[in-house]
Design a protein around this motif. Structure first.
Motif, PDB file in Angstrom:
ATOM      1  N   SER A   1     135.145  43.325  53.225  1.00 21.55           N
ATOM      2  CA  SER A   1     135.143  43.434  54.767  1.00 21.55           C
ATOM      3  C   SER A   1     135.627  42.021  55.312  1.00 21.55           C
ATOM      4  N   MET A   2     134.760  41.065  54.827  1.00 17.09           N
ATOM      5  CA  MET A   2     135.285  39.608  55.087  1.00 17.09           C
ATOM      6  C   MET A   2     136.771  39.064  55.165  1.00 17.09           C
ATOM      7  N   ALA A   3     137.210  39.493  53.642  1.00 15.13           N
ATOM      8  CA  ALA A   3     138.518  39.276  53.462  1.00 15.13           C
ATOM      9  C   ALA A   3     139.479  39.849  54.632  1.00 15.13           C
ATOM     10  N   ASP A   4     139.204  41.319  55.016  1.00 13.44           N
ATOM     11  CA  ASP A   4     140.052  41.957  55.664  1.00 13.44           C
ATOM     12  C   ASP A   4     140.178  41.117  57.111  1.00 13.44           C
ATOM     13  N   GLN A   5     138.702  40.614  57.707  1.00 13.98           N
ATOM     14  CA  GLN A   5     138.636  39.966  58.871  1.00 13.98           C
ATOM     15  C   GLN A   5     139.570  38.678  58.844  1.00 13.98           C
ATOM     16  N   VAL A   6     139.512  37.939  57.769  1.00 15.02           N
ATOM     17  CA  VAL A   6     140.247  36.619  57.495  1.00 15.02           C
ATOM     18  C   VAL A   6     141.627  36.823  57.291  1.00 15.02           C
ATOM     19  N   LEU A   7     142.291  38.086  56.656  1.00 19.50           N
ATOM     20  CA  LEU A   7     143.466  38.564  56.699  1.00 19.50           C
ATOM     21  C   LEU A   7     144.288  38.611  58.162  1.00 19.50           C
ATOM     22  N   GLY A   8     143.336  39.259  59.251  1.00 16.66           N
ATOM     23  CA  GLY A   8     143.567  39.481  60.554  1.00 16.66           C
ATOM     24  C   GLY A   8     143.801  38.054  61.239  1.00 16.66           C
ATOM     25  N   GLY A   9     142.908  37.020  60.810  1.00 20.72           N
ATOM     26  CA  GLY A   9     143.116  35.707  61.593  1.00 20.72           C
ATOM     27  C   GLY A   9     144.366  35.204  61.039  1.00 20.72           C
ATOM     28  N   LEU A  10     144.680  35.344  59.967  1.00 20.37           N
ATOM     29  CA  LEU A  10     146.154  34.724  59.298  1.00 20.37           C
ATOM     30  C   LEU A  10     147.347  35.350  59.919  1.00 20.37           C
ATOM     31  N   LYS A  11     146.987  36.653  60.003  1.00 22.34           N
ATOM     32  CA  LYS A  11     148.192  37.457  60.775  1.00 22.34           C
ATOM     33  C   LYS A  11     148.384  37.065  62.165  1.00 22.34           C
ATOM     34  N   ARG A  12     147.356  36.716  62.798  1.00 22.71           N
ATOM     35  CA  ARG A  12     147.703  35.895  64.375  1.00 22.71           C
ATOM     36  C   ARG A  12     148.318  34.899  64.263  1.00 22.71           C
ATOM     37  N   LEU A  13     148.266  34.139  63.153  1.00 20.02           N
ATOM     38  CA  LEU A  13     148.788  32.653  62.897  1.00 20.02           C
ATOM     39  C   LEU A  13     150.125  32.648  62.599  1.00 20.02           C
ATOM     40  N   GLY A  14     150.557  33.642  61.744  1.00 25.33           N
ATOM     41  CA  GLY A  14     152.060  33.836  61.155  1.00 25.33           C
ATOM     42  C   GLY A  14     151.986  34.883  60.313  1.00 25.33           C
ATOM     43  N   LYS A  15     153.225  34.881  59.401  1.00 26.49           N
ATOM     44  CA  LYS A  15     153.404  36.203  58.533  1.00 26.49           C
ATOM     45  C   LYS A  15     152.675  35.986  57.430  1.00 26.49           C
ATOM     46  N   THR A  16     152.315  37.154  56.985  1.00 17.01           N
ATOM     47  CA  THR A  16     151.459  37.315  55.668  1.00 17.01           C
ATOM     48  C   THR A  16     152.520  37.974  54.645  1.00 17.01           C
ATOM     49  N   HIS A  17     151.996  37.895  53.504  1.00 18.96           N
ATOM     50  CA  HIS A  17     153.068  38.274  52.310  1.00 18.96           C
ATOM     51  C   HIS A  17     152.712  39.839  52.140  1.00 18.96           C
ATOM     52  N   LYS A  18     151.653  40.211  52.491  1.00 22.59           N
ATOM     53  CA  LYS A  18     151.319  41.815  52.440  1.00 22.59           C
ATOM     54  C   LYS A  18     150.439  42.020  53.685  1.00 22.59           C
ATOM     55  N   ASN A  19     150.633  43.321  53.918  1.00 21.42           N
ATOM     56  CA  ASN A  19     149.948  43.723  55.315  1.00 21.42           C
ATOM     57  C   ASN A  19     148.523  44.149  55.010  1.00 21.42           C
ATOM     58  N   HIS A  20     148.137  44.021  53.620  1.00 19.15           N
ATOM     59  CA  HIS A  20     146.661  44.201  53.411  1.00 19.15           C
ATOM     60  C   HIS A  20     145.987  43.452  52.367  1.00 19.15           C
ATOM     61  N   ILE A  21     144.751  43.471  52.421  1.00 19.49           N
ATOM     62  CA  ILE A  21     144.090  42.450  51.235  1.00 19.49           C
ATOM     63  C   ILE A  21     144.666  42.959  49.837  1.00 19.49           C
ATOM     64  N   GLU A  22     144.705  42.171  48.824  1.00 24.17           N
ATOM     65  CA  GLU A  22     145.112  42.279  47.568  1.00 24.17           C
ATOM     66  C   GLU A  22     143.697  41.970  46.358  1.00 24.17           C
ATOM     67  N   ARG A  23     144.130  42.757  45.505  1.00 23.81           N
ATOM     68  CA  ARG A  23     142.767  42.842  44.268  1.00 23.81           C
ATOM     69  C   ARG A  23     143.250  42.167  43.165  1.00 23.81           C
ATOM     70  N   ALA A  24     142.768  41.155  42.407  1.00 24.16           N
ATOM     71  CA  ALA A  24     143.147  40.402  41.271  1.00 24.16           C
ATOM     72  C   ALA A  24     141.891  40.332  40.527  1.00 24.16           C
ATOM     73  N   ASN A  25     141.918  40.096  39.181  1.00 23.53           N
ATOM     74  CA  ASN A  25     140.936  39.574  38.185  1.00 23.53           C
ATOM     75  C   ASN A  25     140.909  38.088  38.345  1.00 23.53           C
ATOM     76  N   PHE A  26     140.602  37.510  39.266  1.00 21.85           N
ATOM     77  CA  PHE A  26     140.526  35.912  39.355  1.00 21.85           C
ATOM     78  C   PHE A  26     139.092  35.668  38.901  1.00 21.85           C
ATOM     79  N   VAL A  27     138.833  34.551  38.050  1.00 19.26           N
ATOM     80  CA  VAL A  27     137.908  34.364  37.394  1.00 19.26           C
ATOM     81  C   VAL A  27     136.841  33.428  38.639  1.00 19.26           C
TER      82      VAL A  27
END
Length: 250
Positions: A151-177
């Motif tokens: 939920s938080m990541a989705d809100q942050v991605l929305g903030g970044l979309k308002r600033l400029g281009k995002t690489h993907k249109n949705h939050i992504e998932r990865a096994n980051f330590v």
């Protein structure tokens, strides 16, 4: 009222320089500059308090980063990075949360006795519980944390979309330590591609760094306004507004 603690993690550092830009920029320096600016803005926001996992050019092991966030009772962990790709055309910011596979593999580690010895997960000590109960408690904690992270990541991605281009249109998932905390909502923000010369220039611009920090902070405050944890300024505001948003943090 307790402040909401935002743990800000500047990626890389010390002997780990991270990615290198076409014009020689080092990711570890850019992430620290953005992290410091985000911390400044967080501390200037009533009800929020910043904690930096590093404030100098030092190396911190990945697992230690999220452990520091837990030790400082963080309500959110944000890791700041700059993306890189073989093609200089790749562009845009991204927001990552932990993959389900990463969450389940970490759960197995937490249930290993030697990792539980001194640890509380979600405020509950697992060491004195039998394996089945410990597994259920850990699963509940992880599920709530994962939901809050998304939920938080989705809100942050929305903030970044308002600033400029995002690489993907949705939050992504990865096994980051660094995202493996079982009870602190966590996200990793790839601010832009340091391998893209135009984005590298922006990443070095203090004005753009400030805008990036503001976009991330806007997403964070938007989430906490909608889901205010009890005993915080955000909860008091929601109560004063007649509970317009409905309280309760996952």
């Amino acid at each position: 009222m307790r402040p909401l603690v935002i743990a800000i993690d500047a990626g890389h550092g010390g002997q780990d320089p991270g990615a290198r830009g076409a014009n020689g920029s080092r990711e570890k320096n850019i992430t620290l500059q953005i992290a410091r600016e985000l911390a400044r803005q967080v501390n200037a926001t009533p009800g929020l308090k910043a904690y930096l996992t590093r404030d100098t050019d030092v190396f911190i092991p990945l697992t230690r980063r999220y452990q520091l966030a837990r030790e400082h009772k963080a309500d959110l962990f944000v890791s700041i990075h700059a993306d890189s790709f073989t093609s200089p055309e790749a562009s845009g910011s991204s927001v990552f949360v932990l993959s389900q596979r990463g969450a389940s593999s970490q759960a197995a580690r937490w249930l290993a006795k030697q990792e539980n010895e001194a640890d509380l997960v979600g405020g509950v000590r697992l060491q004195d519980k039998d394996d089945t109960l410990a597994s259920v408690l850990l699963d509940l904690s992880q599920s709530a944390t994962q939901k809050a992270s998304e939920s938080m990541a989705d809100q942050v991605l929305g903030g970044l979309k308002r600033l400029g281009k995002t690489h993907k249109n949705h939050i992504e998932r990865a096994n980051f330590v660094v995202l493996r905390s079982p009870d602190v909502p966590s996200m990793l923000v790839e601010t832009a591609f340091i391998s893209n010369p135009a984005e590298e220039r922006k990443l070095n611009d203090p004005g753009h760094q400030s805008q990036l920090a503001r976009a991330i902070l806007d997403g964070v405050t938007s989430y906490f306004t909608r889901q205010p944890p009890p005993g915080t300024l955000y909860a008091a505001r929601a109560d004063a507004a007649g509970g317009a948003y409905g309280g309760g943090s996952p």
